[in-house]
Design a protein around this motif. Structure first.
Motif, PDB file in Angstrom:
ATOM      1  N   ARG B 281      -6.124  -0.264   8.738  1.00 31.57           N
ATOM      2  CA  ARG B 281      -4.978  -0.656   9.568  1.00 31.57           C
ATOM      3  C   ARG B 281      -3.681  -0.581   8.780  1.00 31.57           C
ATOM      4  O   ARG B 281      -2.643  -0.186   9.304  1.00 31.57           O
ATOM      5  N   GLU B 282      -3.793  -0.957   7.563  1.00 29.09           N
ATOM      6  CA  GLU B 282      -2.604  -0.854   6.717  1.00 29.09           C
ATOM      7  C   GLU B 282      -2.169   0.604   6.578  1.00 29.09           C
ATOM      8  O   GLU B 282      -0.990   0.927   6.675  1.00 29.09           O
ATOM      9  N   THR B 285      -0.578   1.772   9.681  1.00 28.65           N
ATOM     10  CA  THR B 285       0.800   1.294   9.780  1.00 28.65           C
ATOM     11  C   THR B 285       1.723   2.111   8.892  1.00 28.65           C
ATOM     12  O   THR B 285       2.798   2.543   9.315  1.00 28.65           O
ATOM     13  N   ASP B 289       4.861   4.879   9.615  1.00 28.84           N
ATOM     14  CA  ASP B 289       6.153   4.927   8.917  1.00 28.84           C
ATOM     15  C   ASP B 289       6.388   6.311   8.302  1.00 28.84           C
ATOM     16  O   ASP B 289       7.494   6.821   8.294  1.00 28.84           O
TER      17      ASP B 289
END
Lengths: 210, 311
Positions: B281-282, B285, B289
């Motif tokens: 999930r990181e 994310t 970006d």
């Protein structure tokens, strides 16, 4: 037929003295029912000794007898409005006191303490005691105490119905009919119980009774 | 002390005379004054109304004592109330006994409708491709079937017990392989492979979330015409896998699918997988970006001694 005569007629007691007594009691009761609470004191003063004597002879304990007598008067006062004059006030009050005493005896069946009132010697009692002993003074008092204890022990050995019959008839001097009314049984039953109770007492007190 | 045997017959009286002695037992006159006082007291006590038991509890005094500890008692009461409210009315955890509501599912042609009865919570779903020619029997009820089309936002669910059927699981793996090429590299061989198949068969509900919400960013590529059918173990119909179009081509989509694959695989119950899922999930994310960064970079152009910037 007015209320007083109705009460008198329903009273099983045949004596004129009791009829008059029942009539006057009913008038006092009516005053109490009308709100004259102080009138109840007349009834207390009139019957307290007789009620007390009955309870005392049933329990053989003067402290218990005093408490039960007071409770009986309070119960009678609290339920005086329910008294409709179906019987004499004396009978009604006696029944209340007797039920209180019987309840107390049943509750304290295993606990019985003697607590005697003093024997007041009048002419009749003195004659009886003179027949029983020729002792004087201190020895006579000891003899009376012993006799009193024996009598109460013998009374307590009787069953409750027999003790009640003996107390009401022989000691309090009520008639067979009054006893039957108070005990809510027939006159024949009263006579039978009285006879049987006397036999038992005779056996218990044979050293004093001829 | 005089003992009865010492007396002769002449010293005896009748029983009635003896009982007369009892009649002469009377209390002293002072006894009656005390009797009168006690009777008055008892009469007054009988007249006075008895206090009810709740009056004897002395509640005002108890309240006064509690008032000293107003703040801690209030805080404790609020905490207790909050605990009870959260416990009683909070969201149910786990949802093991949750049941899904009946779902009406239609296939591509819309001519065959299968009603899914109220079924237990679906933990896994088998995905396979349904050719439009394969008929779906109407009487399939207990072992139910789920039909979904990627283009149609319909979710089909199957009870978890039925997913254990090997052919279905394999077909699920096939579909996943077709969808995500990297899934092959993750799949172990032998016994581990079958376990992997079972894992893949237990695709999490993110697929259905994607189907239900096609507009979301992480949905699969809608370019692939995908039909999914889950068959029950008692069902005669055979799951058929239809070749799917080529994998996504752009690096962005490749990366996204990889992340999503990891996300799918990580959606298991083991702690290792959970931690891995958090990592994924990181990454997801950060990749979002990065996408923005790439877009920004594309807007910047270098030409000789010129720097162009597109808005």
């Amino acid at each position: 037929m007015n209320a007083t005569s109705k009460v008198v007629a329903k009273t099983l007691v045949a004596s004129s003295e009791r009829q008059l007594e029942a009539g006057s009691d009913w008038m006092v009761v009516q005053r109490v029912q009308a709100g004259d609470v102080a009138a109840f004191d007349q009834l207390i003063l009139k019957y307290r000794e007789r009620v007390y004597a009955m309870v005392y002879n049933m329990t053989s304990n003067r402290e218990d007898a005093a408490d039960l007598t007071q409770d009986s008067f309070i119960k009678a006062f609290q339920s005086i409005n329910r008294f409709q004059g179906q019987s004499s006030f004396f009978t009604w009050l006696y029944r209340i006191a007797l039920n209180s005493a019987l309840t107390h005896i049943r509750r304290n069946k295993l606990r019985s303490f003697f607590s005697f009132d003093k024997v007041h010697e009048d002419a009749t009692v003195s004659a009886v005691l003179n027949q029983l002993t020729d002792k004087r003074d201190v020895e006579r008092e000891v003899f009376v105490s012993e006799l009193q204890e024996k009598l109460n022990e013998a009374m307590l050995k009787l069953s409750i119905p027999h003790r009640t019959v003996v107390t009401l008839f022989e000691i309090d001097g009520l008639s067979h009919e009054e006893v039957a009314e108070i005990m809510n049984c027939s006159v024949g039953t009263v006579r039978s119980r009285l006879h049987y109770a006397k036999q038992l007492l005779q056996a218990e007190l044979q050293s004093y009774v001829r | 002390m005089i003992t009865p045997p010492e007396r002769d017959a002449a010293g005896k009286v009748s029983l009635e005379d003896l009982l007369r002695l009892k009649r002469s037992e009377r209390p002293a006159p002072e006894f009656w004054s005390r009797f009168e006082e006690e009777l008055r007291v008892k009469q007054l006590a009988a007249i006075v109304e008895k206090r009810p038991w709740w009056v004897t509890l002395r509640l005002p005094q108890a309240a006064r004592v509690l008032a000293r500890f107003q703040l801690p008692v209030g805080a404790a009461a609020i905490l207790a109330l909050g605990f009870v409210v959260v416990r009683e009315y909070g969201p149910a955890g786990g949802g093991a006994s949750e049941t899904a509501s009946p779902v009406l599912v239609a296939n591509a042609a819309g001519d065959s409708v299968v009603r899914a009865a109220s079924v237990p919570k679906v933990e896994s779903v088998v995905v396979s491709v349904l050719p439009s020619a394969v008929p779906v029997p109407d009487n399939v009820s207990t072992g139910l079937v789920a039909v979904a089309r990627a283009s149609d936002p319909i979710v089909s669910e199957v009870p978890s017990g039925e997913v254990a059927a090997p052919e279905i699981a394999q077909s699920g793996q096939g579909v996943l392989t077709a969808m995500i090429p990297w899934a092959v590299s993750h799949a172990p061989s032998g016994h581990a492979e079958s376990a992997r198949t079972a894992e893949l068969g237990e695709l999490p509900q993110v697929h259905f979330a994607a189907n239900m919400n096609p507009g979301r960013d992480h949905s699969f590529d809608s370019g692939a015409s995908l039909e999914t059918v889950a068959l029950s173990s008692g069902m005669v119909a055979e799951a058929v896998t239809v070749p799917v179009q080529a994998a996504p081509v752009s690096p962005r989509e490749i990366r996204r699918n990889r992340i999503l694959t990891d996300l799918v695989i990580a959606d298991n119950n083991s702690d290792v997988e959970r931690s891995r899922m958090a990592q994924v999930r990181e990454v997801l994310t950060s990749s979002l970006d990065e996408d923005r960064l790439y877009d920004t970079v594309r807007r910047v152009g270098m030409g000789g001694d010129r720097l162009t910037l597109k808005f």
